[in-house]
Design a protein around this motif. Sequence first.
Motif, PDB file in Angstrom:
ATOM      1  N   ASP A 165      16.510   5.088  -5.703  1.00 13.36           N
ATOM      2  CA  ASP A 165      16.371   3.864  -6.495  1.00 13.36           C
ATOM      3  C   ASP A 165      15.797   2.728  -5.652  1.00 13.36           C
ATOM      4  O   ASP A 165      14.957   1.949  -6.121  1.00 13.36           O
ATOM      5  N   ASP A 166      16.252   2.633  -4.409  1.00  8.18           N
ATOM      6  CA  ASP A 166      15.724   1.585  -3.529  1.00  8.18           C
ATOM      7  C   ASP A 166      14.250   1.806  -3.227  1.00  8.18           C
ATOM      8  O   ASP A 166      13.458   0.853  -3.192  1.00  8.18           O
ATOM      9  N   LEU A 167      13.861   3.057  -3.019  1.00  4.39           N
ATOM     10  CA  LEU A 167      12.451   3.339  -2.783  1.00  4.39           C
ATOM     11  C   LEU A 167      11.603   2.992  -3.999  1.00  4.39           C
ATOM     12  O   LEU A 167      10.528   2.388  -3.880  1.00  4.39           O
ATOM     13  N   HIS A 168      12.086   3.340  -5.181  1.00  3.94           N
ATOM     14  CA  HIS A 168      11.349   2.995  -6.402  1.00  3.94           C
ATOM     15  C   HIS A 168      11.207   1.483  -6.545  1.00  3.94           C
ATOM     16  O   HIS A 168      10.124   0.984  -6.889  1.00  3.94           O
ATOM     17  N   ALA A 169      12.289   0.758  -6.279  1.00  2.00           N
ATOM     18  CA  ALA A 169      12.230  -0.696  -6.392  1.00  2.00           C
ATOM     19  C   ALA A 169      11.247  -1.284  -5.389  1.00  2.00           C
ATOM     20  O   ALA A 169      10.484  -2.214  -5.705  1.00  2.00           O
ATOM     21  N   ALA A 170      11.228  -0.730  -4.173  1.00  2.00           N
ATOM     22  CA  ALA A 170      10.336  -1.243  -3.140  1.00  2.00           C
ATOM     23  C   ALA A 170       8.877  -0.992  -3.491  1.00  2.00           C
ATOM     24  O   ALA A 170       8.020  -1.883  -3.364  1.00  2.00           O
ATOM     25  N   PHE A 171       8.564   0.220  -3.942  1.00  2.00           N
ATOM     26  CA  PHE A 171       7.172   0.534  -4.262  1.00  2.00           C
ATOM     27  C   PHE A 171       6.711  -0.182  -5.535  1.00  2.00           C
ATOM     28  O   PHE A 171       5.542  -0.571  -5.644  1.00  2.00           O
ATOM     29  N   ALA A 172       7.602  -0.375  -6.477  1.00  2.00           N
ATOM     30  CA  ALA A 172       7.191  -0.965  -7.754  1.00  2.00           C
ATOM     31  C   ALA A 172       7.064  -2.483  -7.706  1.00  2.00           C
ATOM     32  O   ALA A 172       6.375  -3.066  -8.550  1.00  2.00           O
ATOM     33  N   ASP A 173       7.711  -3.137  -6.760  1.00  2.00           N
ATOM     34  CA  ASP A 173       7.707  -4.602  -6.686  1.00  2.00           C
ATOM     35  C   ASP A 173       6.325  -5.099  -6.249  1.00  2.00           C
ATOM     36  O   ASP A 173       5.895  -4.833  -5.128  1.00  2.00           O
ATOM     37  N   PRO A 174       5.614  -5.829  -7.088  1.00  2.00           N
ATOM     38  CA  PRO A 174       4.261  -6.266  -6.724  1.00  2.00           C
ATOM     39  C   PRO A 174       4.241  -7.286  -5.593  1.00  2.00           C
ATOM     40  O   PRO A 174       3.194  -7.504  -4.986  1.00  2.00           O
ATOM     41  N   LEU A 233       5.375   7.040 -10.397  1.00  2.00           N
ATOM     42  CA  LEU A 233       5.639   5.630 -10.098  1.00  2.00           C
ATOM     43  C   LEU A 233       5.070   5.262  -8.742  1.00  2.00           C
ATOM     44  O   LEU A 233       4.404   4.225  -8.587  1.00  2.00           O
ATOM     45  N   ILE A 234       5.328   6.110  -7.746  1.00  2.00           N
ATOM     46  CA  ILE A 234       4.858   5.806  -6.392  1.00  2.00           C
ATOM     47  C   ILE A 234       3.348   5.940  -6.307  1.00  2.00           C
ATOM     48  O   ILE A 234       2.676   5.114  -5.664  1.00  2.00           O
ATOM     49  N   ARG A 235       2.781   6.923  -6.983  1.00  2.00           N
ATOM     50  CA  ARG A 235       1.323   7.071  -6.993  1.00  2.00           C
ATOM     51  C   ARG A 235       0.648   5.837  -7.602  1.00  2.00           C
ATOM     52  O   ARG A 235      -0.431   5.423  -7.166  1.00  2.00           O
ATOM     53  N   ALA A 236       1.299   5.244  -8.593  1.00  2.00           N
ATOM     54  CA  ALA A 236       0.717   4.080  -9.269  1.00  2.00           C
ATOM     55  C   ALA A 236       0.845   2.800  -8.450  1.00  2.00           C
ATOM     56  O   ALA A 236       0.186   1.801  -8.763  1.00  2.00           O
ATOM     57  N   HIS A 237       1.706   2.807  -7.415  1.00  2.00           N
ATOM     58  CA  HIS A 237       1.923   1.599  -6.600  1.00  2.00           C
ATOM     59  C   HIS A 237       1.848   1.965  -5.116  1.00  2.00           C
ATOM     60  O   HIS A 237       2.842   1.858  -4.384  1.00  2.00           O
ATOM     61  N   PRO A 238       0.695   2.414  -4.643  1.00  2.00           N
ATOM     62  CA  PRO A 238       0.599   2.857  -3.244  1.00  2.00           C
ATOM     63  C   PRO A 238       0.792   1.710  -2.266  1.00  2.00           C
ATOM     64  O   PRO A 238       0.221   0.622  -2.445  1.00  2.00           O
ATOM     65  N   LYS A 239       1.612   1.949  -1.254  1.00  2.00           N
ATOM     66  CA  LYS A 239       1.861   0.946  -0.219  1.00  2.00           C
ATOM     67  C   LYS A 239       1.996   1.647   1.119  1.00  2.00           C
ATOM     68  O   LYS A 239       2.422   2.811   1.185  1.00  2.00           O
ATOM     69  N   THR A 289      -6.233  17.513  -1.243  1.00  2.00           N
ATOM     70  CA  THR A 289      -7.592  17.851  -0.836  1.00  2.00           C
ATOM     71  C   THR A 289      -8.579  16.735  -1.152  1.00  2.00           C
ATOM     72  O   THR A 289      -9.764  16.862  -0.854  1.00  2.00           O
ATOM     73  N   GLU A 290      -8.133  15.658  -1.753  1.00  2.00           N
ATOM     74  CA  GLU A 290      -8.991  14.514  -2.010  1.00  2.00           C
ATOM     75  C   GLU A 290      -9.212  13.731  -0.713  1.00  2.00           C
ATOM     76  O   GLU A 290      -8.456  13.881   0.255  1.00  2.00           O
ATOM     77  N   PRO A 291     -10.235  12.875  -0.649  1.00  2.00           N
ATOM     78  CA  PRO A 291     -10.406  12.016   0.526  1.00  2.00           C
ATOM     79  C   PRO A 291      -9.163  11.163   0.743  1.00  2.00           C
ATOM     80  O   PRO A 291      -8.439  10.840  -0.209  1.00  2.00           O
ATOM     81  N   PRO A 292      -8.864  10.792   1.999  1.00  2.00           N
ATOM     82  CA  PRO A 292      -7.675   9.977   2.261  1.00  2.00           C
ATOM     83  C   PRO A 292      -7.662   8.695   1.439  1.00  2.00           C
ATOM     84  O   PRO A 292      -8.681   8.013   1.314  1.00  2.00           O
ATOM     85  N   ARG A 293      -6.512   8.390   0.873  1.00  2.00           N
ATOM     86  CA  ARG A 293      -6.348   7.174   0.080  1.00  2.00           C
ATOM     87  C   ARG A 293      -5.450   6.222   0.863  1.00  2.00           C
ATOM     88  O   ARG A 293      -4.230   6.308   0.830  1.00  2.00           O
ATOM     89  N   TYR A 294      -6.093   5.323   1.612  1.00  2.00           N
ATOM     90  CA  TYR A 294      -5.341   4.344   2.382  1.00  2.00           C
ATOM     91  C   TYR A 294      -4.886   3.213   1.451  1.00  2.00           C
ATOM     92  O   TYR A 294      -5.705   2.602   0.777  1.00  2.00           O
ATOM     93  N   PRO A 295      -3.597   2.923   1.405  1.00  2.00           N
ATOM     94  CA  PRO A 295      -3.148   1.829   0.542  1.00  2.00           C
ATOM     95  C   PRO A 295      -3.551   0.474   1.114  1.00  2.00           C
ATOM     96  O   PRO A 295      -3.841   0.363   2.312  1.00  2.00           O
ATOM     97  N   PRO A 296      -3.592  -0.559   0.280  1.00  2.00           N
ATOM     98  CA  PRO A 296      -3.937  -1.901   0.784  1.00  2.00           C
ATOM     99  C   PRO A 296      -2.967  -2.348   1.878  1.00  2.00           C
ATOM    100  O   PRO A 296      -1.771  -2.072   1.820  1.00  2.00           O
ATOM    101  N   LYS A 297      -3.493  -3.046   2.859  1.00  2.00           N
ATOM    102  CA  LYS A 297      -2.664  -3.492   3.976  1.00  2.00           C
ATOM    103  C   LYS A 297      -2.049  -4.859   3.693  1.00  2.00           C
ATOM    104  O   LYS A 297      -2.624  -5.677   2.973  1.00  2.00           O
ATOM    105  N   PRO A 298      -0.877  -5.115   4.255  1.00  2.00           N
ATOM    106  CA  PRO A 298      -0.301  -6.453   4.121  1.00  2.00           C
ATOM    107  C   PRO A 298      -1.067  -7.440   4.991  1.00  2.00           C
ATOM    108  O   PRO A 298      -1.909  -7.058   5.815  1.00  2.00           O
ATOM    109  N   VAL A 299      -0.767  -8.703   4.802  1.00  2.00           N
ATOM    110  CA  VAL A 299      -1.281  -9.764   5.665  1.00  2.00           C
ATOM    111  C   VAL A 299      -0.087 -10.594   6.123  1.00  2.00           C
ATOM    112  O   VAL A 299       0.974 -10.588   5.489  1.00  2.00           O
ATOM    113  N   PRO A 300      -0.214 -11.304   7.252  1.00  2.00           N
ATOM    114  CA  PRO A 300       0.895 -12.148   7.694  1.00  2.00           C
ATOM    115  C   PRO A 300       1.361 -13.090   6.586  1.00  2.00           C
ATOM    116  O   PRO A 300       0.555 -13.662   5.853  1.00  2.00           O
TER     117      PRO A 300
END
Length: 355
Positions: free
Chosen positions: A70-79, A104-110, A5-16
């Motif tokens: 495990d792969d999803l965790h690694a992907a989201f956690a990798d800065p 973990l995923i909440r802390a590293h939104p992508k 119910t919170e406002p949408p939280r858009y994660p940061p976008k990638p760049v080329p």
Amino acid sequence: MTPSTEPPRYPPKPVPGDRVAVVSPSAGLPELFPLPYDLGLARLRQRYHLEPVEYPTTRKMGASPQERADDLHAAFADPTVKAVIATIGGDDQITVLPHLDRELIRAHPKPFFGFSDNTVLHAFLWQTGIVSFHGASVMCELGRPGAMARQTADSLRAALFVPGPYAVVPADRFRVVDVPWDDPASFTGEPETEPGHGWTWHLPDGAQQVVEGRSWGGSLEVLSCLLMADREIARDPAVYDGHVLFLETCEELPSATEVFRVLRNMGERGLLARFGALLMGRPKTWSFDRPNTPQQRDRYALEQREAVLRALAAYAPRTLAVFDVDLGHTDPQYVIPYGGVIRVDGQERRVTVTY
């Protein structure tokens, strides 16, 4: 407030130039069909200038739910990884849910991209408070034979890189017939398409003519599984009030009766009437198991629309609806922000999403 119910939280976008994770949370079909997969990777690099990063289960059939989590965790956690893209869907991603670390995923939104069985992860991210992106898997859209469909390519570019509103418009031409992925000849020319005929708008008396709200939905078959298992569905149906529901059906070609029953059950749960508008994806009407004729395809699509309208009449009589939107298993495919803002304007016959 809860995350849903919170406002949408858009994660940061990638760049080329950024690295993006390529994962198989459902089925490791790149192991069986490398042609569309490798083409999709090449387009990520050459067209979008992104560097794909693979994981242990990306090309592995039969990986356990824990391995895929495990792969999803690694992907989201990798800065160094700035987005996560699914190779394709499948049918058992729901078994991955118990292994996911929400904090973990909440802390590293992508930004996460995928559709079909990836509805599971979209619903998980929605409940976690993160906007994701329904569409654009590596094998299906990026790995399309011939060239990428223009609407798909442009929509994906905007969803990846450009924040803000984006107009979704009816496709001039579309495709529902697939080609075999294990045949190199399938990738030597353009697949056949057929003329589009615009959208069908359902504007019942008393309906709100303009609806703007957060989106929720995805694959009807997968949502049915989540509802049955009572996973990633808000306990209080009121959290969906005024939102925009979007649905689509897959190559399993569920019958009109099945579609009605899923929507009926959503109605009985008190969900269906909560949404101010429904975007119903153009139905997949052909599969290798059921190679329908054009007449059979038209009849299937009509029967599905009638089933949806019957459910709306019974449970959501004031819901605005749009049919044949290109957002699911057909081609082209628009990327739909999952949990992001969608505006459905019944007066101007316009649909605008916010990336």
